[in-house]
Design an enzyme around this catalytic site. Structure first.
Site, mmCIF file in Angstrom:
data_model
loop_
_atom_site.group_PDB
_atom_site.id
_atom_site.type_symbol
_atom_site.label_atom_id
_atom_site.label_comp_id
_atom_site.label_asym_id
_atom_site.label_seq_id
_atom_site.Cartn_x
_atom_site.Cartn_y
_atom_site.Cartn_z
ATOM 1 N N GLU A 150 -18.054 -38.148 70.228
ATOM 2 C CA GLU A 150 -19.427 -37.639 70.226
ATOM 3 C C GLU A 150 -19.905 -37.306 71.628
ATOM 4 O O GLU A 150 -19.729 -38.095 72.565
ATOM 5 C CB GLU A 150 -20.366 -38.673 69.601
ATOM 6 N N GLY A 200 -30.806 -31.369 59.004
ATOM 7 C CA GLY A 200 -31.179 -32.464 59.881
ATOM 8 C C GLY A 200 -30.371 -33.727 59.674
ATOM 9 O O GLY A 200 -30.797 -34.815 60.044
ATOM 10 N N SER A 221 -25.575 -28.468 59.600
ATOM 11 C CA SER A 221 -26.081 -27.430 58.707
ATOM 12 C C SER A 221 -26.447 -26.185 59.498
ATOM 13 O O SER A 221 -26.260 -25.059 59.009
ATOM 14 C CB SER A 221 -27.300 -27.943 57.928
ATOM 15 N N ASP A 271 -18.860 -28.042 66.612
ATOM 16 C CA ASP A 271 -19.387 -27.779 65.273
ATOM 17 C C ASP A 271 -18.839 -26.473 64.708
ATOM 18 O O ASP A 271 -18.404 -26.404 63.561
ATOM 19 C CB ASP A 271 -20.908 -27.707 65.309
#
Length: 563
Positions: A60, A184, A189, A238
């Site tokens: 992350e 969220g 998304s 992403d």
């Protein structure tokens, strides 16, 4: 896995659905979308673009430091049905939907209203010769949290990349959007929306075939730039996961020196180890369970104090660390933490044909960085919690205030009085090492194949879980991108039987991902739903919207419409 591979376009439903998994009724969703498109626009869709959300197992906030990550596409996705719109030559172009390249965009969700917009070529300056073509388009994209802005962002990138000639005009298009990725949630998304939009506009304008064909790597790069137009500085994980994933596998994605399909910078399959399903006293394989904390996380909304601030702290910290270690940095260079370790050990320049460090060598130097980052503790302070002031940070960079602002602050907005360079560096280097340890465990057990024992594979799953737990601790304590809800949900997941659990996505809300024995998924979800307070009263479809199991899915694809 290659960035040069073509984006798959299916013409057979069985081929497409066979690669998407079975946890959702994909066939019904696609059929409903096509039927609704025909009702609204009076024609069948010519193409349906699909882009999945993604879950990051580990790694992350290190992609923009150019370290590798281990995400996977999930089965939940964004779908966009689209078709060209005929505009008669006699139509009044003053009406937006009759303008060249105009878009009518609708959304299946009733709370989203119809949007109509059209791009306009940028005006040529008066002092430029008529024979000189000035490239560029104007398309109003406010940095607001509106669904159509993600559609516009995808469109703008296609315009700038593929419609630069004086006679080049995009085709007017009708769009209908639907999605099953919770907004969220930390499951990207927004990236899925931008990837699907970019893919839809490419397809309608014939850019998935012929000389102008866009491959997977091109779609990743375009989508990265496109998402920046809605205010998010993305490192690319992403988009790469949404585009380049393959079924049943986690991806190892690296970004140094760029996203390529080479032995040292590739997106490659990393299979999760699975204990033998029929071994005594051992569960079957592991699956991923995503659980929404129900605290909404939106990078664009919180960027000044969250995501964008962490990008600045990470980049400035890399420069400051390089100076303390005697590593050369150019006066205007935004060096990354990955480049710092490369220069520290005189790594062969992979950007100029060198082979670079092996994974084992990189693991060794990362293990040494724990001591090195101590030099980033705030000057004159014994408590790293408070960070460095702007003035202290400028001094640590070795730049003048003016130079510092130009290099690090002029392109992004942040809101902070203290900058925690030490804690961010500590997370980045330890997380980068955990990614490689996770990858090695997966590859070692996969290499053992049938000769691996059930006990050995189960031990590997437990070690993977421990790495995920350590990552959560680092995200919460050093990178400070967790929150009370995520901390509680990850602990409850471990109590319910997960091998490991951590936040996924940018953090500050959104989802967790847990590694769960396949045979215990149902009981795991039941335990979590009964113990996590925000899930009280949820059942059936409402519960499955917030906590669900998924297998790694295929990346972005499309289908030419067929009856």
């Amino acid at each position: 896995m290659s960035a040069q591979e073509a984006i798959p376009v299916f013409t057979n439903l069985n081929d497409l659905y066979g690669s998407l998994g079975t946890s959702l009724n994909h066939a019904e969703r696609w059929s409903n979308l096509a039927e609704e498109f025909e009702k609204r626009f009076g024609k069948k869709p010519a193409y349906i673009a699909r882009a999945p959300g993604r879950v990051n197992l580990i790694g992350e906030h290190i992609d923009y430091a150019l370290f590798g990550v281990l995400p996977a596409a999930i089965e939940r996705d964004i779908l966009i049905a689209c078709a060209p719109r005929d505009v008669p030559a006699s139509s009044p172009t003053a009406e937006t939907h009759h303008a060249p390249g105009s878009v009518i965009a609708e959304n299946l969700h009733p709370k989203y209203t119809r949007q109509v917009f059209a791009p306009a070529p940028k005006a040529k300056p008066a002092d430029v010769d008529d024979e000189v073509h000035i490239e560029g388009w104007h398309l109003d994209i406010p940095q607001e949290l509106r669904w159509e802005n993600y559609v516009k962002a995808g469109y703008y990138g296609v315009l700038e990349e593929h419609f630069t000639g004086p006679a080049a005009h995009p085709i007017p298009v009708d769009l209908l959007v639907t999605g099953s990725v919770p907004a969220g949630s930390g499951l990207s998304s927004s990236a899925a929306m931008v990837v699907a939009s970019t893919l839809a506009f490419l397809a309608i304008n014939g850019k998935l075939e012929g000389a102008d064909k866009v491959a997977k790597g091109g779609l990743v790069k375009m989508s990265m730039e496109n998402e920046k137009r809605v205010g998010v500085n993305s490192g690319g994980m992403d988009q790469a996961a949404s585009v380049m994933s393959v079924p049943s596998s986690v991806l190892y994605i690296t970004f140094y020196p760029s996203l390529t399909a080479s032995p040292h910078a590739a997106a490659r399959q990393v299979l999760l180890p699975a204990p033998h399903p029929h071994a005594n006293n051992h569960p079957g394989g592991a699956v991923l369970v995503c659980a929404h904390s129900l605290k909404v996380s939106d990078k664009a909304l919180t960027a000044k104090r969250g995501y964008n601030l962490r990008v600045v702290e990470t980049l400035v910290g890399a420069r400051a660390l390089a100076r303390t270690l005697g590593v050369s940095v150019g006066p205007r260079e935004k060096i990354t933490y990955r480049e710092v370790v490369g220069r520290l050990v005189a790594e062969t320049d992979v950007g100029k044909g060198g082979e670079g460090m092996s994974v084992d060598a990189l693991m060794e130097v990362l293990a040494r960085m724990e001591a090195a980052v101590e030099q980033l503790k705030p000057p004159g302070s014994t408590h790293a919690e408070f960070g460095a002031t702007m003035g202290e940070m400028v001094a640590m960079s070795g730049l003048s205030a003016e130079e510092f602002h130009e290099v690090y602050m002029s392109w992004v907005e942040v809101d902070a009085t203290h900058f925690k360079l030490y804690k961010r560096a500590k997370h980045v280097y330890s997380e980068a090492l955990r990614v490689l340890q996770f990858r090695k465990l997966c590859l070692d057990t996969a290499a053992a194949g049938a000769s691996a024992s059930a006990d050995g594979n189960l031990a590997a799953l437990k070690q993977l879980g421990e790495l995920m737990n350590e990552s959560q601790t680092s995200c919460a304590g050093d990178f400070e991108c967790s929150c009370e809800e995520l901390d509680q949900l990850t602990q409850l997941a471990r109590d319910a039987g997960a091998y490991g659990s951590r936040l996924t996505g940018a953090g500050w809300g959104g989802c967790t991902v847990s590694l769960v024995p396949e045979s215990e998924v149902e009981s795991f979800i039941k335990k979590v739903s009964e113990t996590y307070p925000p899930y009280k009263g949820l059942e059936g479809d409402a519960l499955s919207e917030v906590i669900f199991a998924t297998r790694p899915s295929t990346g972005a694809c499309g289908a030419s419409y067929f009856s």
